[in-house]
Scaffold this active site. Structure first.
Site, PDB file in Angstrom:
ATOM      1  CG  ASN A   1     -42.806  -3.791 -39.532  1.00 48.01           C
ATOM      2  OD1 ASN A   1     -42.520  -3.172 -38.509  1.00 48.01           O
ATOM      3  ND2 ASN A   1     -43.010  -3.202 -40.704  1.00 48.01           N
TER       4      ASN A   1
ATOM      5  CE  LYS B   1     -46.878  -2.204 -41.118  1.00 42.53           C
ATOM      6  NZ  LYS B   1     -47.241  -1.751 -42.435  1.00 42.53           N
TER       7      LYS B   1
ATOM      8  CG  HIS C   1     -41.311  -0.891 -44.170  1.00 42.76           C
ATOM      9  ND1 HIS C   1     -42.391  -0.133 -44.535  1.00 42.76           N
ATOM     10  CD2 HIS C   1     -41.796  -2.124 -43.858  1.00 42.76           C
ATOM     11  CE1 HIS C   1     -43.491  -0.882 -44.433  1.00 42.76           C
ATOM     12  NE2 HIS C   1     -43.143  -2.093 -44.025  1.00 42.76           N
TER      13      HIS C   1
ATOM     14  CD  GLU D   1     -45.566   1.290 -43.363  1.00 45.56           C
ATOM     15  OE1 GLU D   1     -45.010   1.165 -42.261  1.00 45.56           O
ATOM     16  OE2 GLU D   1     -46.492   0.542 -43.745  1.00 45.56           O
TER      17      GLU D   1
ATOM     18  CD  GLU E   1     -42.565  -5.613 -46.647  1.00 44.81           C
ATOM     19  OE1 GLU E   1     -43.119  -6.408 -45.891  1.00 44.81           O
ATOM     20  OE2 GLU E   1     -42.415  -4.409 -46.351  1.00 44.81           O
TER      21      GLU E   1
ATOM     22  N   GLY F   1     -50.508  -3.356 -46.061  1.00 44.99           N
ATOM     23  CA  GLY F   1     -51.569  -2.796 -45.235  1.00 44.99           C
ATOM     24  C   GLY F   1     -52.855  -2.510 -45.996  1.00 44.99           C
TER      25      GLY F   1
ATOM     26  CB  SER G   1     -52.143  -7.966 -47.415  1.00 42.04           C
ATOM     27  OG  SER G   1     -52.289  -6.554 -47.342  1.00 42.04           O
TER      28      SER G   1
HETATM   29  C1  PEP Z   1     -45.158  -4.567 -43.555  1.00 44.02           C
HETATM   30  O1  PEP Z   1     -45.388  -3.606 -42.868  1.00 44.02           O
HETATM   31  O2  PEP Z   1     -43.988  -4.886 -43.808  1.00 44.02           O
HETATM   32  C2  PEP Z   1     -46.297  -5.328 -44.080  1.00 44.02           C
HETATM   33  C3  PEP Z   1     -46.063  -6.298 -44.918  1.00 44.02           C
HETATM   34  O3  PEP Z   1     -47.530  -4.972 -43.629  1.00 44.02           O
HETATM   35  P1  PEP Z   1     -48.924  -5.785 -43.844  1.00 44.02           P
HETATM   36  O4  PEP Z   1     -48.619  -7.235 -43.549  1.00 44.02           O
HETATM   37  O5  PEP Z   1     -49.854  -5.177 -42.863  1.00 44.02           O
HETATM   38  O6  PEP Z   1     -49.313  -5.597 -45.264  1.00 44.02           O
END
Ligand code: PEP
Length: 246
Positions: free
Chosen positions: A9, A11, A93, A95, A164, A170, A208
């Site tokens: 992803n 982003k 997501h 976000e 998630e 992040g 992460s």
């Molecule tokens: C994501 O944006 O779906 C995500 C898992 O980000 P990160 O791996 O940076 O935590």
């Protein structure tokens, strides 16, 4: 045996030059043992499609509208994603839920719009830190998923689910393999009860994931790969994660 899937992803990151470098490194690193896809900003979809066409790497969007077309400035329809050759689209997501106030019903409608156009929705669910600390993790993720299952009815088995935990995205904090597996197990049981196909459905972990923790996470019985944010932007890191799934 479920085939693993790793999805990057991006982003709101990338540039034509950086994307070309990253995609060319991915193409060179193939073949991977599992499936690999990148979900890129919409403006880069056509060039991503042109670069990856003919390879076994897939691409997708990061969101889609629940509407088919119309006066929805700034939105992108599932039909447009399908035309751009997208195999996947991320919906729900955290976000989008946090910054765009998307609720479970809207996420379900987006998943339905995607499926109707032959684009597989990657439906994200996950609890906040406060919800985890209150002991509500299971209830939260089950509620988020149940709205989607209800909306999609007999098509629900066609989605990919991504667990998630919001507190892990992040932040550098990762759910332990045991914490993640426990939630994946609950989600699979829910999918199995609702669709009868839970055993063949993919449930990805995101939050992460890095080159050094991917193999242990992906080694859990109910973790079928990952949704990768930050580490998907560096070719060496993403390639190592894709290999960990192989
Ligand atoms: C994501 O944006 O779906 C995500 C898992 O980000 P990160 O791996 O940076 O935590």
């Amino acid at each position: 045996m479920r085939r693993k899937l790793v999805v990057g992803n991006w982003k709101m990151h990338g540039s034509r030059a950086a994307n070309a470098e990253l995609l060319s490194a991915l193409l060179k690193a193939r073949p991977f043992g599992g499936d690999v896809a990148v979900c890129v900003p919409a403006v880069f979809l056509n060039e991503t499609a042109a670069t990856l066409a003919g390879s076994d790497l897939r691409w997708g969007g990061q969101d889609c509208s629940a509407h088919e077309q119309g006066a929805y400035t700034g939105e992108i329809s599932a039909t447009m994603l399908a035309e751009a050759g997208c195999r996947y689209v991320i919906v729900g997501h955290s976000e989008r839920r946090a910054y765009h106030r998307e609720d479970d019903a809207l996420v379900a409608a987006k998943a339905q719009a995607a499926l109707a156009r032959g684009v597989t929705p990657i439906v994200c669910v996950g609890e906040t830190l406060a919800q985890r600390e209150a002991g509500d993790t299971e209830a939260v993720v089950k509620r988020q998923l149940s709205v989607v299952i209800h909306q999609l009815a007999h098509c629900a088995s066609e989605i990919v689910v991504a667990y998630e935990p919001v507190w892990a995205i992040g932040t550098g904090l990762t759910a332990t393999p045991e914490q993640a597996q426990a939630v994946h197990h609950v989600l699979r049981a829910q999918l199995q009860a609702a669709t009868g196909h839970g055993e063949r459905m993919k449930i990805l972990y995101g939050g992460s994931v890095k080159a050094d923790n991917a193999a242990t996470l992906f080694g859990q019985p109910d973790i079928d790969g990952g949704l990768i944010g930050g580490a998907a932007l560096k070719a060496a890191d993403f390639i190592a994660i894709c290999r960990a799934a192989g």
